[in-house]
Scaffold this active site. Structure first.
Site, PDB file in Angstrom:
ATOM      1  N   SER A   3       0.839  -1.184   0.000  1.00 40.76           N
ATOM      2  CA  SER A   3       0.000   0.000   0.000  1.00 40.76           C
ATOM      3  C   SER A   3       0.874   1.234   0.000  1.00 40.76           C
ATOM      4  O   SER A   3       2.053   1.182   0.335  1.00 40.76           O
ATOM      5  CB  SER A   3      -0.890   0.014   1.237  1.00 40.76           C
ATOM      6  OG  SER A   3      -0.077   0.214   2.371  1.00 40.76           O
ATOM      7  N   LYS A   4       0.246   2.334  -0.398  1.00 42.85           N
ATOM      8  CA  LYS A   4       1.004   3.578  -0.455  1.00 42.85           C
ATOM      9  C   LYS A   4       1.437   4.025   0.939  1.00 42.85           C
ATOM     10  O   LYS A   4       2.483   4.606   1.116  1.00 42.85           O
ATOM     11  CB  LYS A   4       0.168   4.663  -1.121  1.00 42.85           C
ATOM     12  CG  LYS A   4      -0.071   4.302  -2.570  1.00 42.85           C
ATOM     13  CD  LYS A   4      -0.970   5.284  -3.259  1.00 42.85           C
ATOM     14  CE  LYS A   4      -1.443   4.666  -4.566  1.00 42.85           C
ATOM     15  NZ  LYS A   4      -2.445   5.431  -5.235  1.00 42.85           N
TER      16      LYS A   4
END
Ligand code: GLU
Length: 491
Positions: free
Chosen positions: A250-251
């Site tokens: 995920s970012k």
């Protein structure tokens, strides 16, 4: 177009920058097209205006090209299916939504937000309230300007079966589906409709995309079937898991990744960190695909020959950055000096060092086995290009040594090097070893302050070679500066 010609698409939304998840999807599409002499289309899916990120399309195109992934049709290259940006294709989505309305496969919905919020909490999705409104009545309400959406009439009973190439049969009970929206109140299509219309109009034969779209697959199949179109072959790639098995990449996780080990899930970051695109390609290709259990080194051009969807693995693939370093290191060691020079120079310049091409060419063989990324070279040899080496005199003095002893060493080394008539690394090494003997100290003890004086660092490329490359004048000056600093230490 011959009926069986393979045509694939990479269809990113401009909601952020290209990360390894998207890049791997693009890569597999590209490889599949190349392997089968098919075509690859790049399509920008920008119908969700709320999540739009200003410069992401330009950046995305730049990153794809940097990786070596190209397309036969799409932004920048054009093609017979223009335009390739969904916000410029609204007329098509309207047309097919109308088609569905006319064939009783869709209906107008006039429910307002309050009602929808209420039903959503009570039912599992939309309750089909407007499904039974008489068609003419609904049409007149629309004509009178009443705010509306267009919803798909999902079957209420039975089962929808869809086949995925790598996951096989997928079935869903139709009662689990609600009447999802096709066209929003602002006249924009939802992704489900837009993507299916475009895949049809662009003659897409294989939809290769991330597993996150698997849950939408029944909706997509239903839209296609309602419009009586040919269904493409579906292939949903596995999710990418963080190393250590802590869930999807995920970012948010990315910021941690960057701090801890100088890696990133974003392609643009990896470029800035000094990775070669071929190393990234090799690494990504193996996240969910393998040729066999023997080969793991592949150039992009080789992958174009051997890639197959049959060897794509549906189970989650782990993102292992050590493996990226491994491929990068291998790639670096296979590069020519001039090629390495081209890749290293921008990093030296960015770090503020003047580069001297011929000197850099001499230094590269000293660091080729020591660096991983191109940027690592700044730490290894940046000092060579400095005008002055800033040192703390205390750092020149080895643990068991004194200021006086260090001064004695540096003065002697300076004298010895000044006297050398041939300034090559062999003569330098021989004379300094002899000097250590004469002074009755270990070679290491002699070289430690010399290394600090010359490089300002405790670690450097092989010292004798470095001294030769920097040249007598620079070396004598640097040692002199260190001597001065030591002499002034107590003042
Ligand atoms: N626009 C979608 C995305 O951003 C693409 C989904 C698809 O390939 O169908 O991921």
């Amino acid at each position: 177009m011959s009926p069986n010609k393979i045509q694939v698409r990479f269809a990113p939304s401009p909601t952020g920058y290209l990360h390894i998840g998207g890049a791997r999807t693009a890569l597999y599409n590209y490889l599949y097209a190349r392997k089968h002499n098919g075509k690859m289309i790049l399509r920008i899916e920008d119908t969700d205006r709320n999540r739009f990120v200003e410069d992401s399309t330009e950046k995305l195109i730049h990153d794809l090209k940097w990786l070596g992934i190209t397309w036969d049709e799409g932004p920048e290259v054009g093609g017979k299916n223009e335009p390739y940006v969904q916000s410029e294709r609204l007329q098509y989505y309207q047309k097919y939504a109308t088609n569905l309305l006319n064939n009783d496969k869709a209906y107008y919905c006039f429910c307002n937000k309050e009602r929808l919020d209420k039903v959503r909490s009570e039912h599992n999705g939309y309750d089909g309230h407007c499904r039974t409104i008489d068609k003419t009545v609904a049409y007149n309400r629309v004509q009178n300007g009443e705010k509306h959406t267009i919803r798909f009439k999902s079957p209420r009973t039975g089962i929808t079966n869809v086949t995925d190439l790598i996951r096989h049969e997928i079935s869903i009970q139709n009662e689990q589906l609600d009447d999802f929206i096709l066209i929003k109140t602002d006249g924009f299509p939802v992704y489900h409709l837009a993507a299916m219309v475009d895949d049809h109009l662009m003659n897409i034969t294989h939809v290769i995309r991330g597993e996150e779209w698997l849950s939408s697959l029944p909706k997509h199949a239903l839209i296609i079937r309602a419009l009586e179109w040919n269904e493409p072959t579906w292939c949903h790639l596995s999710v990418l898991k963080q190393s250590g098995g802590k869930g999807k990449i995920s970012k948010r996780q990315n910021s941690k990744t960057q701090e801890s080990d100088k890696h990133s899930i974003f392609i643009g970051d990896l470029r800035k960190k000094g990775f070669h695109p071929e190393a990234i390609i090799n690494w990504m290709a193996l996240m969910g695909w393998s040729l066999d259990d023997k080969h793991e080194d592949f150039k992009l051009s080789e992958l174009e020959q051997v890639f197959s969807l049959k060897r794509v693995n549906p189970s989650p693939a782990t993102v292992n950055f050590e493996k990226l370093d491994h491929f990068q290191g291998k790639y670096v060691r296979s590069m020519s000096i001039s090629d390495l020079n081209c890749h290293i120079t921008p990093f030296l310049i960015k770090a503020g060092y003047h580069d001297d091409d011929s000197q850099l060419n001499q230094l590269i063989p000293l660091i080729r086995d020591r660096i991983t990324t191109f940027k690592d070279s700044v730490e290894w040899i940046g000092f060579c290009f400095k005008n002055k080496i800033e040192i703390q005199p205390i750092d020149l003095i080895s643990k068991k040594s004194t200021q006086k002893e260090t001064l004695l060493i540096l003065n002697n080394v300076q004298q010895t090097l000044t006297n050398l008539t041939t300034f090559d690394h062999i003569s330098i090494e021989n004379s300094l070893r002899l000097l250590a003997k004469t002074l009755d100290i270990k070679v290491g003890q002699l070289l430690n302050p010399v290394r600090i004086a010359i490089s300002g660092q405790k670690v450097s490329p092989p010292l004798f070679e470095t001294i030769e490359i920097l040249g007598k004048n620079k070396i004598i000056d640097r040692i002199q500066y260190a001597i001065d600093r030591l002499n002034n230490m107590n003042r």
